[in-house]
Scaffold this motif. Structure first.
Motif, short mmCIF file in Angstrom:
data_model
loop_
_atom_site.label_atom_id
_atom_site.label_comp_id
_atom_site.label_asym_id
_atom_site.label_seq_id
_atom_site.Cartn_x
_atom_site.Cartn_y
_atom_site.Cartn_z
N VAL A 146 -13.87 4.48 -20.65
CA VAL A 146 -12.99 5.17 -19.69
C VAL A 146 -11.55 4.71 -19.86
O VAL A 146 -11.28 3.60 -20.30
CB VAL A 146 -13.40 4.90 -18.22
CG1 VAL A 146 -14.46 5.83 -17.72
CG2 VAL A 146 -13.76 3.46 -18.01
N THR A 147 -10.66 5.61 -19.48
CA THR A 147 -9.23 5.27 -19.46
C THR A 147 -8.84 5.07 -18.00
O THR A 147 -9.14 5.91 -17.15
CB THR A 147 -8.41 6.44 -20.08
OG1 THR A 147 -8.87 6.64 -21.41
CG2 THR A 147 -6.94 6.12 -20.09
N HIS A 148 -8.22 3.93 -17.70
CA HIS A 148 -7.77 3.67 -16.33
C HIS A 148 -6.32 4.09 -16.18
O HIS A 148 -5.47 3.66 -16.95
CB HIS A 148 -7.91 2.18 -16.00
CG HIS A 148 -9.33 1.75 -15.90
ND1 HIS A 148 -10.08 1.89 -14.75
CD2 HIS A 148 -10.16 1.22 -16.82
CE1 HIS A 148 -11.29 1.45 -14.96
NE2 HIS A 148 -11.39 1.04 -16.22
N ILE A 149 -6.10 4.94 -15.19
CA ILE A 149 -4.73 5.42 -14.95
C ILE A 149 -4.38 5.21 -13.48
O ILE A 149 -5.13 5.63 -12.60
CB ILE A 149 -4.59 6.93 -15.29
CG1 ILE A 149 -5.00 7.19 -16.75
CG2 ILE A 149 -3.18 7.41 -15.03
CD1 ILE A 149 -5.08 8.67 -17.10
N ASP A 150 -3.26 4.52 -13.21
CA ASP A 150 -2.74 4.43 -11.85
C ASP A 150 -1.46 5.24 -11.79
O ASP A 150 -0.55 5.03 -12.61
CB ASP A 150 -2.41 2.97 -11.48
CG ASP A 150 -3.68 2.13 -11.34
OD1 ASP A 150 -4.77 2.71 -11.26
OD2 ASP A 150 -3.54 0.89 -11.31
N ALA A 151 -1.39 6.14 -10.83
CA ALA A 151 -0.19 6.98 -10.71
C ALA A 151 0.39 6.85 -9.31
O ALA A 151 -0.34 6.68 -8.34
CB ALA A 151 -0.54 8.44 -10.99
N THR A 152 1.72 6.91 -9.22
CA THR A 152 2.38 6.94 -7.91
C THR A 152 3.00 8.32 -7.71
O THR A 152 3.70 8.82 -8.60
CB THR A 152 3.49 5.87 -7.83
OG1 THR A 152 2.91 4.60 -8.10
CG2 THR A 152 4.15 5.85 -6.45
N VAL A 153 2.69 8.94 -6.55
CA VAL A 153 3.27 10.25 -6.22
C VAL A 153 4.40 10.00 -5.22
O VAL A 153 4.16 9.41 -4.16
CB VAL A 153 2.21 11.18 -5.60
CG1 VAL A 153 2.82 12.53 -5.22
CG2 VAL A 153 1.05 11.38 -6.57
N ARG A 154 5.61 10.40 -5.58
CA ARG A 154 6.75 10.21 -4.66
C ARG A 154 7.17 11.55 -4.09
O ARG A 154 7.20 12.55 -4.80
CB ARG A 154 7.94 9.60 -5.43
CG ARG A 154 7.70 8.18 -5.84
CD ARG A 154 8.98 7.50 -6.35
NE ARG A 154 8.71 6.09 -6.54
CZ ARG A 154 8.03 5.60 -7.57
NH1 ARG A 154 7.58 6.41 -8.51
NH2 ARG A 154 7.80 4.30 -7.67
N CYS A 155 7.51 11.52 -2.78
CA CYS A 155 8.03 12.75 -2.18
C CYS A 155 9.25 12.41 -1.33
O CYS A 155 9.55 11.23 -1.11
CB CYS A 155 6.95 13.45 -1.38
SG CYS A 155 6.16 12.39 -0.20
N ALA A 156 9.95 13.44 -0.85
CA ALA A 156 11.26 13.22 -0.23
C ALA A 156 11.16 12.74 1.22
O ALA A 156 11.99 11.96 1.68
CB ALA A 156 12.09 14.49 -0.31
N ARG A 157 10.14 13.20 1.97
CA ARG A 157 10.11 12.90 3.40
C ARG A 157 8.73 12.40 3.84
O ARG A 157 7.72 12.71 3.22
CB ARG A 157 10.48 14.15 4.21
CG ARG A 157 11.95 14.53 4.07
CD ARG A 157 12.37 15.51 5.13
NE ARG A 157 11.70 16.78 5.00
CZ ARG A 157 12.07 17.73 4.16
NH1 ARG A 157 13.13 17.56 3.41
NH2 ARG A 157 11.40 18.86 4.09
N ASP A 158 8.73 11.70 4.95
CA ASP A 158 7.49 11.12 5.47
C ASP A 158 6.45 12.21 5.81
O ASP A 158 5.27 12.06 5.54
CB ASP A 158 7.80 10.28 6.72
CG ASP A 158 6.68 9.28 6.97
OD1 ASP A 158 6.18 8.70 5.97
OD2 ASP A 158 6.29 9.12 8.14
N GLY A 159 6.94 13.34 6.36
CA GLY A 159 6.05 14.44 6.72
C GLY A 159 5.31 14.97 5.50
O GLY A 159 4.15 15.36 5.57
N GLN A 160 6.02 14.98 4.37
CA GLN A 160 5.41 15.47 3.13
C GLN A 160 4.33 14.50 2.66
O GLN A 160 3.28 14.91 2.17
CB GLN A 160 6.48 15.63 2.06
CG GLN A 160 7.52 16.67 2.43
CD GLN A 160 8.62 16.78 1.40
OE1 GLN A 160 8.90 15.82 0.68
NE2 GLN A 160 9.26 17.93 1.35
N ARG A 161 4.60 13.21 2.84
CA ARG A 161 3.61 12.21 2.44
C ARG A 161 2.30 12.43 3.19
O ARG A 161 1.22 12.38 2.61
CB ARG A 161 4.15 10.79 2.74
CG ARG A 161 3.23 9.66 2.29
CD ARG A 161 3.88 8.33 2.56
NE ARG A 161 4.08 8.11 4.00
CZ ARG A 161 3.19 7.54 4.79
NH1 ARG A 161 2.05 7.12 4.30
NH2 ARG A 161 3.43 7.40 6.08
#
Ligand SMILES: Nc1nc2c(ncn2[C@@H]2O[C@H](COP(=O)(O)OP(=O)(O)OP(=O)(O)O)[C@@H](O)[C@H]2O)c(=O)[nH]1
Ligand SMILES: [Mg+2]
Length: 258
Positions: free
Chosen positions: A237-252
């Protein structure tokens, strides 16, 4: 008559796929490559970077470059995306200008005003191929195409005009033949097995962004960025850690569901 294959010169060069957002440029790249390389969604402005895919077609090697959709920018990112697409168009040997049949329209088809504007901004001496995509939407009304193509030909001279359905793999081979003919006579620029110049990590982040766009509504996709923190190829298996960034708390909250 065409000379036999061994006497035909090898051709190679770049072809930039350019057009408004959502007309199917990335779908076209993938269909030409027969690989799902670029991400595709129903949301406009999905593609944010240039994406190279090298296609072999007969005696030619075509470096196809997918670009962000040209649009009226509202942000710095949008302006950067437009510049990227315009630069790719200027630097390419062949411009592949893509437009699409609008949904639910098959009578009195006319070039979209924005297409006309964009075409008028391109160097009139450049080699350009017009691609009319999504012809599957015409159903039995295919005859509506002819007047549309004629009206486009009044806007500028095209070296070829090719109606396609990128989704249905219809017309792609013919398009690649037309592009090949316009490339300069020269040897291949890339090795035989070379597909793209972007690293696997780039595509990993794109595939995560694609899922975020597909799972969320209009407003969120434009403000989302994905970075890959870990990419480890294991035996199984390939281990991938990704971070998703968004502009506002509501979007998170919408993205993570709480
Ligand atoms: N019916 C139909 N839909 C298509 C065709 N080609 C693409 N689409 C759809 O059109 C939408 C946009 O496709 P993309 O390939 O992401 O378009 P794009 O021009 O790359 O869009 P941006 O990257 O946002 O500029 C997706 O929902 C595709 O499935 C086609 O030939 N027929
Ligand atoms: Mg795209």
């Amino acid at each position: 008559m065409e000379p036999p294959a061994e006497q035909r010169p090898h051709r190679s060069g770049t072809a930039a796929i350019v057009g408004r957002a959502n007309v199917g440029k990335s779908t076209l790249l993938n269909a030409a490559l027969r690989e799902r390389l670029a991400i595709v969604t129903p949301t406009p402005q999905t593609t944010r970077d240039r994406i190279l895919g090298v296609v072999r077609h007969g005696d030619a090697q075509i470096a196809l470059v997918d670009t962000p959709g040209l649009h009226r920018p509202k942000s710095r990112l949008g302006r950067r995306m437009n510049t990227m697409a315009r630069d790719a168009a200027r630097e390419a040997d062949v411009l592949v200008f893509v437009t699409a049949i609008p949904k639910n329209a098959h009578k009195d088809l006319a070039p979209a005003g924005r297409d006309v504007e964009l075409l008028q901004q391109v160097d009139p001496d450049s080699r350009a191929v017009l691609v009319v995509n999504k012809i599957d939407l015409l159903g039995k009304h295919r005859s509506a195409l002819l007047p549309l193509l004629e009206r486009f030909s009044e806007v500028r001279r095209f070296s070829a005009v090719v109606p396609i359905s990128a989704l249905r793999d219809d017309g792609i081979d013919l398009l690649l033949s037309e592009i090949s003919k316009l490339l300069p006579e020269r040897g291949p620029a890339y090795d035989d097995d070379f597909l793209t110049d972007r690293p696997v990590r780039f595509f990993a982040s794109e595939y995560v962004r694609e899922q975020v766009i597909l799972a969320t509504k209009q407003e969120i996709p434009h403000s989302v960025a994905v970075s890959i923190e870990r990419f480890e190829d294991g035996e199984k298996v390939t281990h991938i850690d990704a971070t998703v960034r968004c502009a506002r708390d509501g979007q998170r909250k919408i993205i993570i569901g709480k």
